[in-house]
Design a protein around this motif. Structure first.
Motif, short mmCIF file in Angstrom:
data_model
loop_
_atom_site.label_atom_id
_atom_site.label_comp_id
_atom_site.label_asym_id
_atom_site.label_seq_id
_atom_site.Cartn_x
_atom_site.Cartn_y
_atom_site.Cartn_z
N SER C 241 0.83 -1.20 0.00
CA SER C 241 0.00 0.00 0.00
C SER C 241 0.87 1.25 0.00
CB SER C 241 -0.95 -0.05 1.19
OG SER C 241 -0.85 1.09 1.96
N ALA C 242 1.99 1.21 0.72
CA ALA C 242 2.89 2.37 0.71
C ALA C 242 3.40 2.62 -0.70
CB ALA C 242 4.05 2.14 1.66
N ILE C 243 3.70 1.55 -1.41
CA ILE C 243 4.25 1.69 -2.76
C ILE C 243 3.21 2.20 -3.73
CG2 ILE C 243 5.26 0.43 -4.69
CD1 ILE C 243 6.43 -1.49 -2.57
N THR C 244 1.99 1.67 -3.65
CA THR C 244 0.98 2.07 -4.64
C THR C 244 0.43 3.46 -4.37
OG1 THR C 244 -0.68 0.91 -3.36
CG2 THR C 244 0.24 -0.26 -5.23
N ILE C 245 0.30 3.84 -3.08
CA ILE C 245 -0.20 5.18 -2.78
C ILE C 245 0.93 6.20 -2.84
CG2 ILE C 245 -1.44 6.54 -1.05
CD1 ILE C 245 -3.21 4.45 -1.65
N ALA C 246 2.14 5.73 -2.67
CA ALA C 246 3.33 6.59 -2.69
C ALA C 246 3.34 7.62 -1.56
CB ALA C 246 3.47 7.29 -4.06
N PHE C 247 2.71 7.25 -0.44
CA PHE C 247 2.66 8.19 0.69
C PHE C 247 2.29 7.42 1.94
CE2 PHE C 247 2.33 12.10 2.82
CZ PHE C 247 1.11 12.22 3.48
N VAL C 248 2.98 7.70 3.05
CA VAL C 248 2.54 7.12 4.33
C VAL C 248 2.39 8.25 5.33
CG1 VAL C 248 3.52 4.83 4.12
CG2 VAL C 248 4.93 6.67 5.00
N ALA C 249 1.36 8.17 6.14
CA ALA C 249 1.14 9.20 7.16
C ALA C 249 0.38 8.55 8.31
CB ALA C 249 0.32 10.35 6.57
N PRO C 250 0.53 9.08 9.53
CA PRO C 250 -0.13 8.44 10.67
C PRO C 250 -1.63 8.31 10.51
CG PRO C 250 1.44 10.08 11.43
CD PRO C 250 1.38 10.22 9.95
N ASP C 251 -2.26 9.30 9.88
CA ASP C 251 -3.72 9.24 9.77
C ASP C 251 -4.23 8.18 8.82
OD1 ASP C 251 -4.38 12.73 10.35
OD2 ASP C 251 -4.74 10.99 11.62
N SER C 252 -3.31 7.50 8.11
CA SER C 252 -3.76 6.43 7.23
C SER C 252 -4.03 5.14 8.00
CB SER C 252 -2.70 6.13 6.16
OG SER C 252 -2.27 7.29 5.52
N PHE C 253 -3.60 5.09 9.27
CA PHE C 253 -3.62 3.80 9.97
C PHE C 253 -4.38 3.88 11.28
CE2 PHE C 253 -0.81 2.45 6.83
CZ PHE C 253 0.19 3.41 6.68
N THR C 254 -5.60 4.31 11.20
CA THR C 254 -6.37 4.50 12.42
C THR C 254 -7.19 3.26 12.78
OG1 THR C 254 -8.16 5.32 11.08
CG2 THR C 254 -6.65 6.95 11.97
N LEU C 255 -7.93 3.36 13.85
CA LEU C 255 -8.82 2.28 14.27
C LEU C 255 -9.80 1.93 13.14
CD1 LEU C 255 -9.96 0.51 16.58
CD2 LEU C 255 -11.49 2.39 17.11
#
Lengths: 408, 290, 364
Positions: C241-255
């Motif tokens: 998912s990091a590769i396909t979206i090309a972006f990681v951020a804390p708000d992507s991984f919430t409850l």
């Protein structure tokens, strides 16, 4: 020898030709994706669910505004088809929805997509695809970068500038103060802090003696307020969102801490924050404003506020009129409509961008007197000015001059 | 030193909030053997109903009583209609149900009443006890009401037949049925009571933290931690646990790891307690015979 | 021909439907080259998302469906996988494909470690612990001490990879294949794991842990290792998912994300491999559908208020719990079973073991 007939013809031609050229009907119709003779398709991503759903209010206000415009005939005969989708403030979802809007639904551009992380996720994509990311709804300062990202432009004054303004004001008026900062641990909080740091420069470590953060999931900020009070600070920079601002104001008053209290504009609504916190507790608060606080009695009869209220009552009746996002939503939608009107029949993405970056002192309803919108190919910050205001007698009283961010 | 004491007091006051919520969680657990993830949202929704009544002109105590009643009926309804069909379903189905309820209540509250914070009136006078703003009458009131509810519940469970029947229904439904206990209705009663307690907790807490749809999310996590620390099957333990968690959270946040890792701290507390003393500090260890 | 291919399939253990499915999935991008639709890349992107979520649900299914544990916190492992890939690519200059196994290994370690405390927790307690984990993770990711690596609140921007060796594919088609191959590998691993002794041990633990223990299965070891593998698989999905979206951020991984996984699992069907794929598709499509349903309701019933999408989502979940507790895959299986019974009744009836008449007639 030029006879009179030619002179007459020439004069006639000179009179008629410019008129012909100016008539939009005769100008060539150029359409980008999503545009027909009767419709302009616009996309948006907004958090309508999840933690940030409070901000979805703006999207609803804008949808209502466009309905009103459509009801009156649209823009140059074309109705606005406004597709606003819920990304739940989650960057992967924003990427997916942006691609859907651009590639599948073929919208002309994205308007007022909300959130710093969410817009960051699609920043590169929008510029690669050459689709306008118009009037981005976040206060981050990185959107005003025409050199690297010519297709992205913000709208509201950025948080960095606001923080800088507070810092400069403190330096000018309370040079030997001791400063405490409370901030939300997120993009907005960090942006404000960066502005404050830049404003203080080398004096930062000397002046700021306490710095506390909190999370959106914290029940109260009581513990943080105690920490800050105990540091002995007499100046308080309060970088919070409405709910926590109200708590902070109330608790500070309860524990008898009376610093010079700067409150960020996102939490300065009279109806949504100061009334719950207690007007007595909020006396003397300082904030930076660019838009009118419609819950402030002093604007109750201003023509733009009256018009706004009529709009809300008729077109957006289920919304809570105390929420500031209804104001920014309305004003930003107005700005967009002016841009689209200026495009005439040349509704290509390039022209939309061109019009959006050639606004000259545009008067927008609900902005404070003296604040207008100006953009240029090198100035991608539509609203650069704020006015400081102090809370007295249940409303905000502006003081000082218009403070404008310098040239980048 | 003064700050230290102040932080402890502040911790006790937020601990009172957690204790209140923990009580509701314990209620559900003791009467149904489930952990209700939707407890926070149900409490929040009940508080909004109270707010709506007050806004419509109903006097405070009338709205308070009406809300407790509505919450009771609501809890009963949820158990009878939504959860009963899943009585024999695996744990996961129930968890999914709770999560679904959580989403529904949260989304509905946001839509109906918007996300602007609202003031919620308090029955206590806006004074403070020691004069320096540290502890207000409101916060003491929260503690007092929590302790009163705790007292009532403890007496109810330990010394009344109905309470005994409810505990039996939760721990061993089959045997309880053989003894003539109407298990299904006991479960429903448990949910009704838990919903009422949640509503009371919400109405106590809202004047302090201000009413908004996301009011309870953070509180719930700390409430869980408190309930676990004290013993999730033990009302007294849960209340004590709530206070302990409140104080620890404040102290650790101020002195040890900073405010930015408070949730991680809660996680460590939850995992730690579950590992080392799953029955909690005051709970009894249950030995299951094979 | 059919008999031949069928026997080969059963020899390798794979049902024919599975082979056909994967083959069709592999041919899908090529349809784009034929069918010139400008939004085809968008569909490829959707396909990537569905595969990624299917892999994440696969990891969760291994833990919950096949091993009987529970987790509401798999968003944490998804996040660790994503950030591993992001950090390795950004700071280590690793090529994107090499981050996948690394993410898997690191998440296996994280899951294995979490598996130890999880041993002592059952049912609701484990749900609670993992629930807290899911809520704590975004805050942890923002922590300023590690912000130098994680990009803090702002997250990390990545480069989207291009197809190698000048293949005549678009970037999205290529990434689709990357996701597809990874999914095939993950499903293959789990499929073989489940068919062997380990799988039977896992399922024995799920069905009756105490009995399994007395039969000599080291339940502690199996449970922690299963947690590790489950986390590792979800971690690989996170890296993708990091590769396909090309972006990681804390708000992507919430409850919310952890809940989505759980929902996908339950909807697809627990203990069902095809169910994971259904779950992946569901997660991607339904949220959009919930919004469409909400808009439709507002218009059709002239409602004053919007019906919030998450409320519809919740109601859908409840309905599914009652009507299809075994998920869509389970529902499909029941349907197949019912059809088989219907058609079997038309075939030759089986002889009863003892016919009432035979006793009377002696053999001639």
């Amino acid at each position: 020898m030029i006879g009179r007939r030619y002179v007459v013809l020439g004069t006639a031609a000179a009179a008629v030709l410019p008129a012909l050229a100016a008539r939009p009907g005769l100008a060539q119709k150029k359409y980008g994706p999503g545009v027909t003779d009767t419709e302009i398709k616009i996309g948006q991503t907004m958090p309508y669910s999840g933690n940030a759903s409070a901000y979805g209010v703006a999207g609803r206000a804008q949808a209502a505004y466009f309905r009103m415009i459509n009801d009156a005939g649209g823009i140059n005969g074309r109705k606005i088809n406004f597709i606003s989708l819920d990304d739940g403030y989650s960057p992967p979802k924003t990427v997916e929805l942006a691609r859907q809007l651009v590639e599948r639904d073929q919208v002309l551009f994205l308007f007022y997509p909300l959130g710093t992380q969410t817009n960051t996720a699609i920043h590169k994509y929008m510029n690669q695809k050459k689709v306008p990311q118009l009037f981005v709804a976040t206060g981050a300062s990185k959107w005003g970068d025409p050199q690297h990202f010519p297709w992205t432009i913000g709208w509201a004054p950025d948080y960095h500038t606001e923080g800088l303004i507070y810092a400069k004001h403190i330096l000018a008026n309370h040079k030997d103060g001791k400063i405490a900062i409370l901030r939300q641990n997120d993009d907005a909080g960090n942006d404000y802090l960066d502005g404050v740091k830049e404003g203080f420069g080398e004096e930062y470590s000397r002046l700021v003696i306490a710095d506390a953060t909190y999370e959106v999931t914290d029940p109260t900020v009581d513990s943080q307020i105690l920490q800050l009070k105990n540091s002995g600070a007499n100046i308080f920079i309060d970088i919070t969102t409405p709910k926590f601002a109200a708590q902070a104001i109330k608790k500070a008053a309860e524990v008898g801490w009376k610093p010079i209290h700067y409150l960020v504009s996102i939490a300065a609504s009279i109806g949504a924050v100061l009334r719950p916190a207690g007007f007595d507790n909020a006396k003397g608060l300082i904030t930076a404003q660019y838009a009118k606080d419609v819950t402030d009695p002093r604007w109750a009869n201003a023509p733009d506020v009256v018009e706004w209220r009529a709009f809300m009552d008729k077109w957006n009746p289920t919304a809570n009129q105390m929420e500031g996002s209804n104001v920014t939503g309305y004003a930003s939608a107005y700005t967009l409509v002016q841009v689209l009107k200026a495009c005439g029949d040349d509704l290509t993405r390039e022209n939309v961008m061109r019009q959006a970056t050639s606004l000259k002192n545009l008067e927008v309803p609900l902005l404070l007197p003296g604040i207008t919108i100006s953009t240029s190919p090198t100035n991608y910050r539509p609203i650069r000015s704020v006015i400081l205001a102090r809370f007295e007698d249940e409303h905000w009283v502006p003081f000082g001059d218009l403070l404008t961010r310098g040239k980048d | 030193m003064e700050l230290f004491i102040q932080q402890i007091v502040a911790g006790l006051t937020s601990g009172a909030i957690y204790a209140c919520v923990a009580l509701g969680l314990v209620m559900i657990y003791v009467s149904t053997d489930h952990i209700n993830f939707a407890q926070g949202e149900m409490a929040m929704f009940a508080t909004y109903l109270a707010w709506a009544l007050i806004d419509a002109g109903v006097p405070y105590w009338g709205a308070f009583g009406a809300t407790v009643l509505i919450a009771f009926v609501g809890g009963l309804f949820i158990q009878r209609v939504l959860l009963k069909p899943l009585e024999t379903a695996p744990v996961l189905s129930l968890v999914v149900c709770f999560i679904a309820l959580l989403s529904i209540f949260n989304a509905l509250a946001g839509t109906i009443w918007s996300y602007t914070i609202k003031q919620f009136p308090s029955p206590f006078p806006p004074k403070d006890i020691f004069g320096d703003g540290l502890v207000s009458v409101q916060q003491l009131g929260v503690v007092a009401v929590t302790l009163i509810m705790l007292g009532i519940l403890t007496v109810f469970f330990r010394y009344t037949t109905l309470g005994l029947a409810m505990r039996a229904a939760a721990q061993n439904a089959a045997s309880a049925r053989l003894m003539g206990v109407r298990v299904s209705w006991m479960l429903a009663l448990g949910w009704g009571l838990a919903a009422s307690i949640g509503g009371i907790a919400g109405m106590l807490v809202a004047p302090i933290v201000f009413l908004d749809p996301n009011m309870m999310t953070g509180i719930l996590v700390y409430g869980f931690a408190g309930a676990l620390v004290g013993g999730i099957a033990n009302p007294i333990g849960a209340v004590a646990g709530g206070f302990i968690v409140g104080v620890l959270e404040n102290l650790v946040g101020s002195y040890v790891i900073g405010n930015e890792l408070k949730l991680t701290f809660a996680l460590i507390v939850v995992v730690g307690v579950l590992l080392l003393k799953p029955a909690g500090l005051f709970g009894q260890v249950i030995v299951r015979r094979v | 021909m059919a008999a031949l291919s069928k026997s080969w399939a059963t020899k390798s253990g794979l049902p024919l439907t599975a082979i056909l499915f994967w083959a069709a999935a592999a041919l899908l991008p090529l349809a784009g080259s034929i069918w010139e639709d400008p939004s085809f890349d968008y569909y490829m992107f959707m396909g990537q998302s569905m595969l990624i979520y299917a892999i994440a649900v696969l990891g969760l299914n291994l833990l919950i469906g096949f091993n009987g544990q529970i987790s509401l916190g798999h968003s944490a492992f998804f996040a660790i996988g994503a950030y591993t890939a992001a950090i390795l690519m950004n700071f280590g200059g690793w090529p994107y494909w090499s981050t996948l196994p690394m993410a898997g290994v690191i998440c296996f370690g994280a899951g294995f470690l979490f598996g130890f405390p999880a041993l002592k927790l059952e049912g609701h307690y484990l749900a609670l612990a993992t629930f807290t984990l899911a809520i704590a993770v975004p805050q942890l990711l923002k922590y300023k001490a590690i912000a130098g690596w994680t990009g803090g609140v702002g997250g990390l921007l990545l480069e989207k990879p291009d197809p190698p060796w000048d293949l005549p594919l678009s970037a999205d088609q290529w990434l689709y294949y990357v996701c597809l191959v990874t999914a095939m590998v993950m499903f293959w691993i789990v499929y073989n794991l489940l068919r062997g002794r380990s799988g039977r041990a896992m399922m024995a633990i799920r069905d009756h842990a105490m009995a399994a223990g007395t039969m000599g299965i080291d339940t502690a070891l199996y449970k922690t290792v299963t947690f590790g593998i489950s986390a590792g698989i979800t971690g690989v999905a996170g890296a993708l998912s990091a590769i396909t979206i090309a972006f990681v951020a804390p708000d992507s991984f919430t409850l919310q994300l952890a809940i989505s996984f759980l929902v996908g699992l339950v909807v697809g069907g627990m203990a069902s491999l095809p169910g994971c794929l259904i779950g992946g598709v569901f997660i991607v499509l339904v949220q959009n559908s919930a919004q469409s349903i909400s808009d439709w309701m507002k218009v059709s019933f002239s409602l004053r208020y919007d019906v919030p999408a998450w409320a519809i989502y919740g109601v859908l979940l409840l309905l599914l719990m009652y009507l299809l507790p075994t998920g869509l895959a389970g529902g499909a299986a029941s349907l197949r079973g019912a059809l088989a019974r219907l058609t079997a009744s038309g075939a030759t009836p089986r002889e009863p073991a003892v016919s009432p008449n035979q006793q009377k007639e002696p053999s001639r």
